[in-house]
Design an enzyme around this catalytic site. Structure first.
Site, short mmCIF file in Angstrom:
data_model
loop_
_atom_site.label_atom_id
_atom_site.label_comp_id
_atom_site.label_asym_id
_atom_site.label_seq_id
_atom_site.Cartn_x
_atom_site.Cartn_y
_atom_site.Cartn_z
N ASN A 7 0.86 -1.19 0.00
CA ASN A 7 0.00 0.00 0.00
C ASN A 7 0.90 1.24 0.00
OD1 ASN A 7 -1.38 2.28 1.16
ND2 ASN A 7 -3.08 0.91 1.55
N ASP A 9 -0.03 4.56 0.02
CA ASP A 9 -0.63 5.81 0.51
C ASP A 9 0.30 6.61 1.42
OD1 ASP A 9 -2.83 4.71 -0.69
OD2 ASP A 9 -3.91 4.34 1.17
N HIS A 10 1.05 5.88 2.24
CA HIS A 10 1.82 6.56 3.29
C HIS A 10 2.95 7.41 2.72
CE1 HIS A 10 -0.64 4.22 5.92
NE2 HIS A 10 -0.31 3.16 5.24
N ARG A 18 3.98 18.46 3.20
CA ARG A 18 4.65 19.69 2.77
C ARG A 18 4.09 20.22 1.45
NH1 ARG A 18 9.76 21.19 4.75
NH2 ARG A 18 9.68 20.86 6.98
N HIS A 43 -5.36 3.96 -1.94
CA HIS A 43 -6.69 4.43 -1.54
C HIS A 43 -6.76 5.92 -1.84
CE1 HIS A 43 -9.74 4.72 2.08
NE2 HIS A 43 -10.27 5.11 0.94
N ARG A 45 -8.79 8.87 -1.09
CA ARG A 45 -9.89 9.22 -0.17
C ARG A 45 -10.61 10.44 -0.68
NH1 ARG A 45 -8.85 6.74 5.23
NH2 ARG A 45 -10.62 7.99 5.88
N ARG A 49 -6.48 13.35 1.11
CA ARG A 49 -5.44 13.72 2.09
C ARG A 49 -4.08 13.14 1.72
NH1 ARG A 49 -7.34 10.15 7.24
NH2 ARG A 49 -9.23 11.35 6.89
N HIS A 50 -4.06 12.03 0.97
CA HIS A 50 -2.74 11.52 0.55
C HIS A 50 -2.70 11.30 -0.96
CE1 HIS A 50 -4.94 7.84 1.40
NE2 HIS A 50 -4.71 7.86 2.69
N GLU A 70 -8.43 0.78 -3.26
CA GLU A 70 -9.40 0.80 -2.15
C GLU A 70 -10.36 1.95 -2.41
OE1 GLU A 70 -7.14 1.26 1.40
OE2 GLU A 70 -6.11 -0.64 1.13
N THR A 100 -7.06 6.48 9.91
CA THR A 100 -6.95 5.44 8.89
C THR A 100 -8.27 4.67 8.93
OG1 THR A 100 -5.68 3.51 8.15
CG2 THR A 100 -5.80 3.87 10.52
N THR A 101 -8.45 3.74 7.97
CA THR A 101 -9.72 3.00 7.93
C THR A 101 -9.91 2.27 9.25
OG1 THR A 101 -9.21 2.68 5.61
CG2 THR A 101 -11.06 1.43 6.49
N GLU A 151 -11.44 -8.98 2.28
CA GLU A 151 -10.16 -8.71 2.92
C GLU A 151 -10.45 -8.62 4.41
OE1 GLU A 151 -7.59 -5.59 1.35
OE2 GLU A 151 -6.77 -5.24 3.37
N HIS A 190 -4.08 -4.61 7.23
CA HIS A 190 -4.20 -3.47 8.15
C HIS A 190 -3.39 -3.72 9.42
CE1 HIS A 190 -5.58 0.26 9.81
NE2 HIS A 190 -6.22 0.50 8.69
N GLY A 191 -2.41 -2.83 9.62
CA GLY A 191 -1.60 -2.89 10.84
C GLY A 191 -0.58 -4.02 10.85
N GLY A 212 1.21 -1.55 4.29
CA GLY A 212 1.73 -0.25 3.91
C GLY A 212 2.62 0.38 4.95
#
Ligand code: PXP
Length: 249
Positions: A7, A9-10, A18, A43, A45, A49-50, A70, A100-101, A151, A190-191, A212
């Site tokens: 993933n 996104d991060h 920035r 993802h 959103r 935001r990302h 996603e 996060t989700t 998932e 996730h996580g 991710g």
């Protein structure tokens, strides 16, 4: 073999902090592919935001593995997904304030929207999965929804420790077997990190892990290649037959 989907996104989260042009999530995705990732997940959103729409288009154009998008059930996001050219879609809940989700999709409550959206995405040739908690009622509803995949949300497993984590793992194990008994194919995510991934890689029939944050965090210290290789090794080690320890002398 369990597939590793990264993933991205991060990486976009760091860039957006920035409002810069770097680090680029598409370059990160390409580096992950070169290091052995089996697919790329992102993802977009609603609040952007990302990941941005342009990132999605560029990912589609440049990556050579599978693109898994996603997507929430919001009309605008579904329209974006339909135009994305992604090979796979993971339908997720999305609320504005969450970091996060947070939870899985309420498949029972969303029956009407899912009945409309799943065939639309499938018509575009996408494999649809529903991101859900390890809840047998939700899984039964998922099996009736026409989506081929679920998932399983591993966030609670990841966030707990000791006996509580063991209970969460057992819930996930029951959920994976139940899903498969109802004809669903199973992914998870996730996580997940380098230390907690092994039992999830061993869930019955799990096909793909979406990971991710932990990989971006690891890459800060060891670089992208090593972050991907080390996660692949953690998954492969988990799947190797276990040696019995009592066989000396
Ligand atoms: N799967 C889904 C459906 C997600 O929403 C996320 C988070 O974006 C992930 C997997 C990956 O989670 P993490 O970044 O904690 O590895």
């Amino acid at each position: 073999m369990v597939r590793l989907h990264v993933n991205v996104d991060h990486v976009a989260t760091v860039r957006q902090a920035r409002r810069e042009r770097f680090p680029c999530p598409v370059e990160w995705a390409l580096a992950c592919e070169s290091a052995g990732a089996d697919g790329i997940t992102c993802h977009v959103r609603k609040d952007r935001r990302h990941m941005q729409d342009a990132d999605l288009r560029e990912l589609r154009r440049r990556i050579r593995t599978l693109l898994n998008l996603e997507c929430s059930l919001d009309d605008e996001m579904v329209a974006l997904a339909l135009e994305s050219g992604a090979e796979a879609f993971c339908l997720v809940p999305e609320t504005r304030q969450e970091v996060t989700t947070e939870g899985g999709l309420d498949v029972r409550g969303e029956r009407t929207r899912l009945a409309r959206v799943i065939p639309q995405l499938a018509e575009r040739g996408g494999l649809v999965s529903l991101f859900i908690d390890a809840d047998l009622e939700q899984l039964a509803a998922a099996a009736d929804s026409g989506a081929p995949f679920v998932e399983l949300h591993t966030g609670r497993y990841a966030n707990t420790r000791g006996d509580e984590r063991q209970r969460e793992l057992e819930r996930l194990q029951r959920a994976a077997s139940f899903a498969r008994s109802r004809g669903l194919r199973v992914n998870a995510g996730h996580g997940l990190d380098y230390d907690n991934v092994a039992p999830i890689a061993r869930l019955e029939g799990v096909e793909e892990l979406n990971i991710g944050f932990a990989m971006v965090a690891r890459a800060v210290f060891v670089g992208v290649d090593a972050a991907v290789v080390q996660m692949r090794e953690a998954i492969e080690a988990a799947l190797r037959p276990q040696r019995s320890s009592g066989a000396t002398k």
